[in-house]
Scaffold this active site. Structure first.
Site, PDB file in Angstrom:
ATOM      1  N   ASN A  16       0.763  -1.370  -0.059  1.00 37.75           N
ATOM      2  CA  ASN A  16      -0.009   0.054   0.186  1.00 37.75           C
ATOM      3  C   ASN A  16       0.947   1.246  -0.019  1.00 37.75           C
ATOM      4  O   ASN A  16       0.344   2.380  -0.410  1.00 37.75           O
ATOM      5  CB  ASN A  16      -0.787  -0.050   1.259  1.00 37.75           C
ATOM      6  CG  ASN A  16      -0.064  -0.006   2.490  1.00 37.75           C
ATOM      7  OD1 ASN A  16       0.650  -0.906   2.874  1.00 37.75           O
ATOM      8  ND2 ASN A  16      -0.334   1.148   3.024  1.00 37.75           N
ATOM      9  N   TYR A 170      16.453  -4.519  13.772  1.00 40.34           N
ATOM     10  CA  TYR A 170      16.216  -4.379  12.214  1.00 40.34           C
ATOM     11  C   TYR A 170      17.191  -5.133  11.554  1.00 40.34           C
ATOM     12  O   TYR A 170      16.998  -6.022  10.609  1.00 40.34           O
ATOM     13  CB  TYR A 170      16.139  -3.165  11.911  1.00 40.34           C
ATOM     14  CG  TYR A 170      15.825  -2.917  10.414  1.00 40.34           C
ATOM     15  CD1 TYR A 170      14.675  -2.962   9.671  1.00 40.34           C
ATOM     16  CD2 TYR A 170      17.224  -2.451   9.470  1.00 40.34           C
ATOM     17  CE1 TYR A 170      14.631  -2.870   8.216  1.00 40.34           C
ATOM     18  CE2 TYR A 170      16.967  -2.198   8.140  1.00 40.34           C
ATOM     19  CZ  TYR A 170      15.703  -2.416   7.456  1.00 40.34           C
ATOM     20  OH  TYR A 170      15.604  -2.035   6.176  1.00 40.34           O
TER      21      TYR A 170
END
Length: 281
Positions: A16, A170
């Site tokens: 998106n 991360y």
């Protein structure tokens, strides 16, 4: 230039916004049937409508609800796709996050659970469909941040994010992506399904929305546009130049070298076994 993709079916996670949205747009423009697998149905539907305006009558876009941090959502999304009875030629594991802290609904450190565990289970559940659709490709968006990891441990992946800014976690999650691709390529050897990992570049996208302001300020001048960042994902997903390659890592639409740790086959097998145990019912 991406070839004609009419008759080809793709799933893009995190579609998106950012790289995922650009990837979905480019695939649909060439005629592909693209499933936009996203956590927020509202945001995904808005993005789908925006892409549809760009592509006109080219391709086809559908939203597939998927929360990678919730393993039940992952199972439901995979089953919903399988129930359609469609082939799957391109699975692009794009969704990710950086700088956010916490733990997923399924009990994993946020980056690890989202970037690795969720994608691991989703891919595993779709492997039979991918095999039946061969030639097919699995593309996993990793990062050169994996090179900062010197010692990979599974002991902390069930704990909430603890480092400042979540950057250490991360990097570990992105190393896990590479180890996953390495082992998945062995699992799928001879099946006609090839597997690719890549570094997209430092891209100005929502993946950095929760990173510390100081870090965002430092990297902002070096950021690429989402369109530029999607180039290597698209190359791995569609290019004839890498059609005979699998289990490798790419930057700027060419092969690149991973860290020594990312090439550790024993570690890749250990992570695979651990991930299987964690996602088994």
């Amino acid at each position: 230039m991406i070839q004609d993709l009419r008759g080809r079916v793709a799933i893009v996670t995190g579609a998106n916004t950012g790289i995922g949205k650009e990837t979905s747009t480019a695939l649909a423009l060439r005629g592909a049937h693209v499933f936009m697998a996203c956590r927020s149905h509202g945001k995904a539907e808005k993005a789908r409508q925006e892409i549809q305006e760009v592509i006109g009558g080219q391709g086809r876009l559908e939203v597939l609800p998927l929360d990678l941090g919730d393993l039940e959502s992952v199972r439901l999304a995979a089953q919903q796709f399988i129930n359609r009875g469609l082939p799957l030629h391109m699975l692009i594991c794009n969704a990710g996050l950086a700088g956010q802290k916490g733990i997923t609904r399924s009990g994993f450190e946020l980056a690890f659970g989202t970037c690795h565990i969720g994608h691991f289970l989703f891919t595993r559940l779709l492997m039979d469909t991918l095999r039946a659709s061969a030639p097919a490709r699995v593309v996993v968006v990793s990062s050169k941040a994996h090179r900062h990891v010197k010692d990979f441990s599974l002991e902390q992946v069930r704990q909430p994010t603890s480092s400042t800014g979540g950057i250490r976690e991360y990097a570990h999650a992105k190393l896990a992506n590479l180890l996953f691709v390495s082992e998945l390529s062995h699992q799928l050897e001879g099946s006609g399904v090839n597997v690719y990992a890549l570094h997209p570049g430092i891209v100005a996208s929502d993946v950095w929305r929760s990173a510390p302001a100081l870090l965002r300020g430092i990297i902002k001048p070096f950021m690429m546009t989402p369109e530029q960042g999607a180039a290597t994902s698209l190359w791995c997903a569609t290019s004839a130049d890498c059609a005979q390659e699998s289990g490798l890592y790419y930057e700027d639409c060419k092969r690149s070298q991973t860290s020594t740790l990312a090439r550790n086959r024993q570690l890749a097998q250990e992570l695979w076994d651990y991930s299987e145990r964690c996602t088994a019912r």
